[in-house]
Scaffold this motif. Structure first.
Motif, PDB file in Angstrom:
ATOM      1  N   GLN A 204       0.849  -1.199   0.000  1.00  0.00           N
ATOM      2  CA  GLN A 204       0.000   0.000   0.000  1.00  0.00           C
ATOM      3  C   GLN A 204       0.882   1.246   0.000  1.00  0.00           C
ATOM      4  O   GLN A 204       1.915   1.286   0.679  1.00  0.00           O
ATOM      5  CB  GLN A 204      -0.922   0.006   1.228  1.00  0.00           C
ATOM      6  N   VAL A 205       0.498   2.247  -0.786  1.00  0.00           N
ATOM      7  CA  VAL A 205       1.254   3.491  -0.883  1.00  0.00           C
ATOM      8  C   VAL A 205       0.375   4.621  -0.347  1.00  0.00           C
ATOM      9  O   VAL A 205      -0.711   4.889  -0.885  1.00  0.00           O
ATOM     10  CB  VAL A 205       1.690   3.783  -2.332  1.00  0.00           C
ATOM     11  N   LEU A 206       0.831   5.246   0.727  1.00  0.00           N
ATOM     12  CA  LEU A 206       0.084   6.373   1.301  1.00  0.00           C
ATOM     13  C   LEU A 206       0.445   7.675   0.598  1.00  0.00           C
ATOM     14  O   LEU A 206      -0.422   8.545   0.413  1.00  0.00           O
ATOM     15  CB  LEU A 206       0.371   6.490   2.797  1.00  0.00           C
ATOM     16  N   GLN A 207       1.708   7.836   0.276  1.00  0.00           N
ATOM     17  CA  GLN A 207       2.168   9.050  -0.400  1.00  0.00           C
ATOM     18  C   GLN A 207       3.271   8.663  -1.387  1.00  0.00           C
ATOM     19  O   GLN A 207       4.214   7.960  -1.027  1.00  0.00           O
ATOM     20  CB  GLN A 207       2.699  10.068   0.606  1.00  0.00           C
ATOM     21  N   THR A 208       3.142   9.137  -2.601  1.00  0.00           N
ATOM     22  CA  THR A 208       4.115   8.809  -3.643  1.00  0.00           C
ATOM     23  C   THR A 208       5.456   9.467  -3.336  1.00  0.00           C
ATOM     24  O   THR A 208       5.513  10.641  -2.936  1.00  0.00           O
ATOM     25  CB  THR A 208       3.617   9.282  -5.013  1.00  0.00           C
ATOM     26  N   GLY A 209       6.522   8.701  -3.504  1.00  0.00           N
ATOM     27  CA  GLY A 209       7.863   9.248  -3.343  1.00  0.00           C
ATOM     28  C   GLY A 209       8.414   9.715  -4.684  1.00  0.00           C
ATOM     29  O   GLY A 209       7.962   9.287  -5.753  1.00  0.00           O
ATOM     30  N   TYR A 210       9.429  10.573  -4.628  1.00  0.00           N
ATOM     31  CA  TYR A 210      10.023  11.108  -5.860  1.00  0.00           C
ATOM     32  C   TYR A 210      11.541  11.124  -5.736  1.00  0.00           C
ATOM     33  O   TYR A 210      12.092  11.266  -4.639  1.00  0.00           O
ATOM     34  CB  TYR A 210       9.516  12.534  -6.134  1.00  0.00           C
ATOM     35  N   ALA A 211      12.168  10.980  -6.873  1.00  0.00           N
ATOM     36  CA  ALA A 211      13.633  11.008  -6.940  1.00  0.00           C
ATOM     37  C   ALA A 211      14.046  11.859  -8.124  1.00  0.00           C
ATOM     38  O   ALA A 211      13.320  11.973  -9.118  1.00  0.00           O
ATOM     39  CB  ALA A 211      14.200   9.599  -7.075  1.00  0.00           C
ATOM     40  N   ILE A 212      15.224  12.452  -8.012  1.00  0.00           N
ATOM     41  CA  ILE A 212      15.800  13.206  -9.120  1.00  0.00           C
ATOM     42  C   ILE A 212      17.185  12.609  -9.380  1.00  0.00           C
ATOM     43  O   ILE A 212      18.065  12.665  -8.524  1.00  0.00           O
ATOM     44  CB  ILE A 212      15.886  14.710  -8.802  1.00  0.00           C
TER      45      ILE A 212
ATOM     46  N   ARG B  19      19.210  10.635  -6.597  1.00  0.00           N
ATOM     47  CA  ARG B  19      18.902  11.141  -5.257  1.00  0.00           C
ATOM     48  C   ARG B  19      17.414  11.086  -4.988  1.00  0.00           C
ATOM     49  O   ARG B  19      16.593  11.348  -5.869  1.00  0.00           O
ATOM     50  CB  ARG B  19      19.389  12.590  -5.108  1.00  0.00           C
ATOM     51  N   VAL B  20      17.070  10.742  -3.753  1.00  0.00           N
ATOM     52  CA  VAL B  20      15.671  10.693  -3.333  1.00  0.00           C
ATOM     53  C   VAL B  20      15.270  12.054  -2.795  1.00  0.00           C
ATOM     54  O   VAL B  20      15.878  12.563  -1.844  1.00  0.00           O
ATOM     55  CB  VAL B  20      15.469   9.603  -2.256  1.00  0.00           C
ATOM     56  N   LEU B  21      14.264  12.640  -3.419  1.00  0.00           N
ATOM     57  CA  LEU B  21      13.748  13.916  -2.910  1.00  0.00           C
ATOM     58  C   LEU B  21      12.925  13.684  -1.650  1.00  0.00           C
ATOM     59  O   LEU B  21      13.035  14.421  -0.672  1.00  0.00           O
ATOM     60  CB  LEU B  21      12.903  14.606  -3.975  1.00  0.00           C
ATOM     61  N   ARG B  22      12.111  12.653  -1.724  1.00  0.00           N
ATOM     62  CA  ARG B  22      11.383  12.228  -0.536  1.00  0.00           C
ATOM     63  C   ARG B  22      11.017  10.766  -0.743  1.00  0.00           C
ATOM     64  O   ARG B  22      10.694  10.341  -1.853  1.00  0.00           O
ATOM     65  CB  ARG B  22      10.143  13.085  -0.317  1.00  0.00           C
ATOM     66  N   PRO B  23      11.079   9.958   0.323  1.00  0.00           N
ATOM     67  CA  PRO B  23      10.750   8.538   0.180  1.00  0.00           C
ATOM     68  C   PRO B  23       9.240   8.340   0.075  1.00  0.00           C
ATOM     69  O   PRO B  23       8.450   9.186   0.503  1.00  0.00           O
ATOM     70  CB  PRO B  23      11.306   7.926   1.468  1.00  0.00           C
ATOM     71  N   ALA B  24       8.864   7.228  -0.499  1.00  0.00           N
ATOM     72  CA  ALA B  24       7.442   6.880  -0.574  1.00  0.00           C
ATOM     73  C   ALA B  24       6.983   6.355   0.781  1.00  0.00           C
ATOM     74  O   ALA B  24       7.670   5.534   1.399  1.00  0.00           O
ATOM     75  CB  ALA B  24       7.224   5.825  -1.655  1.00  0.00           C
ATOM     76  N   MET B  25       5.856   6.843   1.264  1.00  0.00           N
ATOM     77  CA  MET B  25       5.284   6.351   2.513  1.00  0.00           C
ATOM     78  C   MET B  25       4.425   5.142   2.193  1.00  0.00           C
ATOM     79  O   MET B  25       3.475   5.238   1.404  1.00  0.00           O
ATOM     80  CB  MET B  25       4.447   7.441   3.186  1.00  0.00           C
ATOM     81  N   VAL B  26       4.775   4.000   2.796  1.00  0.00           N
ATOM     82  CA  VAL B  26       4.162   2.745   2.354  1.00  0.00           C
ATOM     83  C   VAL B  26       3.747   1.877   3.544  1.00  0.00           C
ATOM     84  O   VAL B  26       4.184   2.077   4.680  1.00  0.00           O
ATOM     85  CB  VAL B  26       5.154   1.946   1.484  1.00  0.00           C
ATOM     86  N   GLY B  27       2.902   0.898   3.224  1.00  0.00           N
ATOM     87  CA  GLY B  27       2.574  -0.181   4.143  1.00  0.00           C
ATOM     88  C   GLY B  27       3.229  -1.446   3.619  1.00  0.00           C
ATOM     89  O   GLY B  27       3.226  -1.721   2.411  1.00  0.00           O
ATOM     90  N   VAL B  28       3.792  -2.235   4.539  1.00  0.00           N
ATOM     91  CA  VAL B  28       4.597  -3.396   4.151  1.00  0.00           C
ATOM     92  C   VAL B  28       3.934  -4.673   4.638  1.00  0.00           C
ATOM     93  O   VAL B  28       3.428  -4.737   5.773  1.00  0.00           O
ATOM     94  CB  VAL B  28       6.025  -3.284   4.746  1.00  0.00           C
ATOM     95  N   ALA B  29       3.928  -5.694   3.796  1.00  0.00           N
ATOM     96  CA  ALA B  29       3.305  -6.971   4.130  1.00  0.00           C
ATOM     97  C   ALA B  29       4.101  -7.709   5.192  1.00  0.00           C
ATOM     98  O   ALA B  29       5.334  -7.644   5.229  1.00  0.00           O
ATOM     99  CB  ALA B  29       3.186  -7.827   2.867  1.00  0.00           C
ATOM    100  N   LYS B  30       3.360  -8.426   6.048  1.00  0.00           N
ATOM    101  CA  LYS B  30       3.986  -9.219   7.104  1.00  0.00           C
ATOM    102  C   LYS B  30       3.246 -10.549   7.224  1.00  0.00           C
ATOM    103  O   LYS B  30       2.029 -10.599   7.099  1.00  0.00           O
ATOM    104  CB  LYS B  30       3.930  -8.469   8.436  1.00  0.00           C
ATOM    105  N   GLY B  31       4.025 -11.599   7.485  1.00  0.00           N
ATOM    106  CA  GLY B  31       3.417 -12.912   7.710  1.00  0.00           C
ATOM    107  C   GLY B  31       3.513 -13.840   6.531  1.00  0.00           C
ATOM    108  O   GLY B  31       3.208 -15.034   6.658  1.00  0.00           O
ATOM    109  N   GLY B  32       3.928 -13.364   5.379  1.00  0.00           N
ATOM    110  CA  GLY B  32       4.066 -14.230   4.209  1.00  0.00           C
ATOM    111  C   GLY B  32       5.396 -14.951   4.212  1.00  0.00           C
ATOM    112  O   GLY B  32       6.172 -14.876   5.165  1.00  0.00           O
TER     113      GLY B  32
END
Length: 225
Positions: free
Chosen positions: A188-196, A199-212
């Motif tokens: 899941q992506v809460l906020q899109t990240g961008y790079a130039i 270099r990363v301008l800002r990282p993507a805010m994400v949800g990560v799977a657990k238990g698999g």
């Protein structure tokens, strides 16, 4: 004196005379050869042993200095090439990343436009008319144009959903229990990240799977023909 004794005496004298003639011829030949050697030496400018050693030392020193100058020249050439590459890289980095600060600020404005569109329900967008419709269309066009300009200048969104979590490019906000995908996959992506560039301008805010599963299953080999 008998005849035999006389013959032997005459033979001895003859041999003595012959040896004298041969020795004289040998001495004459030696004298002639020595004279030729003297003339050959006189025609050439020879140096003494001391002078020869001095010239040899000068030649060795000159060869050493020449090798040192050559090494110094090669080192200077290598340093100049490294300086050229470093300067070229710095100029290129400056050209690419000069707008990094401005682009980061532009992302805030782009996010605000996206949020403004998200608060308008889809039903309201479909039924909107008049001023409201023009306003929604104007916001959409502005948001799309800003995205286009950012990509034109090298600012691109970071791929996140479905990718393996990368702490250098993603920022995990929460974990999602999900056994259907490999653990550590961004679901899941809460906020899109961008790079130039790199270099990363800002990282993507994400949800990560657990238990698999810890690792993705290896692909099965293809059956033999």
């Amino acid at each position: 004196m008998t005849a035999n004794n006389r013959f032997l005496d005459d033979l001895s004298k003859l041999m003595t005379n012959a040896m004298g003639v041969a020795q004289g011829a040998k001495d004459e030949a030696q004298t002639a050869f020595n004279g030729w050697i003297d003339r050959w030496l006189a025609e050439r400018d020879f140096v003494t042993r001391e002078e020869f050693e001095a010239v040899r030392e000068m030649a060795i020193k000159a060869r050493s200095e020449n090798a040192e100058l050559r090494d110094r020249l090669l080192r200077n050439a290598a340093e100049m090439e490294n300086l050229r590459k470093r300067t070229e890289r710095e100029v290129n980095d400056t050209r690419i990343y000069a707008i990094a600060g401005f682009a980061r600020d532009m992302l805030v404005a782009t996010d605000n436009l996206s949020r403004a569109l998200m608060v308008v329900p889809s039903e309201a967008r479909e039924t909107a008319d008049g001023t409201l419709k023009s306003l929604i269309e104007g916001i959409e066009m502005t948001e799309h144009e800003m995205q286009r300009l950012l990509q034109k200048h090298g600012v691109k969104p970071i791929e996140a959903e479905g990718e393996k979590f990368d702490p250098h490019r993603h920022q995990a906000m929460f974990e999602v229990p999900d056994t259907s995908v490999t653990e550590g996959t961004v679901v899941q992506v809460l906020q899109t990240g961008y790079a130039i560039g790199e270099r990363v301008l800002r990282p993507a805010m994400v949800g990560v799977a657990k238990g698999g599963p810890k690792k993705a299953p290896a692909p099965e080999p293809a059956p033999d023909a």
